[in-house]
Design an enzyme around this catalytic site. Structure first.
Site: not given
Length: 207
Positions: A162, A204
């Site tokens: 991730q 992100e």
């Protein structure tokens, strides 16, 4: 001692365009602290519960229920307490909720109030927040972490991990660490472009 005079919260949008809580705390000496509650894209099984509205508005992600809890039961409980006693503030909200994961009043409601109280108290003493929380011996800032490659739930790609993160150690100033990380990020972007890979960014901000 400085007393919490007023607590209020409103709904704002976070960096992903999702609703979150902005909390404002006012002390009797006029000092003010504000905080916006962060929210992750993925949730761990042990994380405290974010209270969301459900329904159609904002895809069910509204936070008006949590805001109501801030403006009513939390405000009633915390107003009149000493803002300098952060532990007592946090313990009072935990007791008010009465669950292990803040499922009654919402961890997002609690976190906003806790952060805003701390900032208001620091402003009341005219000292930086890190000094207020860390005490007289607080002299070292944490090393910043930067997400440069996204995968998993944070990106629409086939990368299993991730987050790929970097930490610029060894710099005497935060600004120099920030610059170093930025240079790594921009260099990585150039390398990916030169190799013909996508430089679209994920949830992100990483590639």
């Amino acid at each position: 001692m400085v007393i919490v005079k007023k607590i209020s919260a409103i709904e704002v949008l976070d960096s992903r365009g999702n609703p979150t809580i902005k909390t404002k705390v006012e002390l009797c000496d006029g000092s003010i602290g504000e905080a916006i509650v962060p929210s992750g894209a993925s949730t761990g099984k042990r994380e405290r519960l974010e209270l969301r509205d459900g329904g159609e508005a904002f895809g069910g992600k509204g936070v008006l229920k949590a805001i109501k809890n801030v403006n009513s039961m939390i405000a009633e409980e915390i107003c009149g307490k000493d803002a300098y006693n952060q532990k007592a503030i946090d313990d009072a909200m935990l007791a008010l909720d009465g669950t292990d994961n803040y499922s009654r009043i919402g961890a997002n409601a609690v976190l906003g109030v806790s952060m805003a109280v701390a900032r208001a108290a620091a402003n009341s003493l005219n000292i930086p927040l890190y000094r207020y929380l860390g005490g007289a011996n607080a002299c070292t800032l944490p090393v910043p972490m930067f997400n440069i490659i996204n995968g998993g739930a944070h990106a629409n790609n086939s990368v299993d991990f991730q987050e790929f993160m970097i930490m610029p150690f060894g710099f005497s100033k935060f600004s120099n660490a920030l610059r170093a990380a930025t240079e790594v990020y921009q260099t990585l972007k150039k390398i990916l472009n030169d190799l013909g890979h996508s430089t679209a960014v994920g949830d992100e901000g990483g590639f």
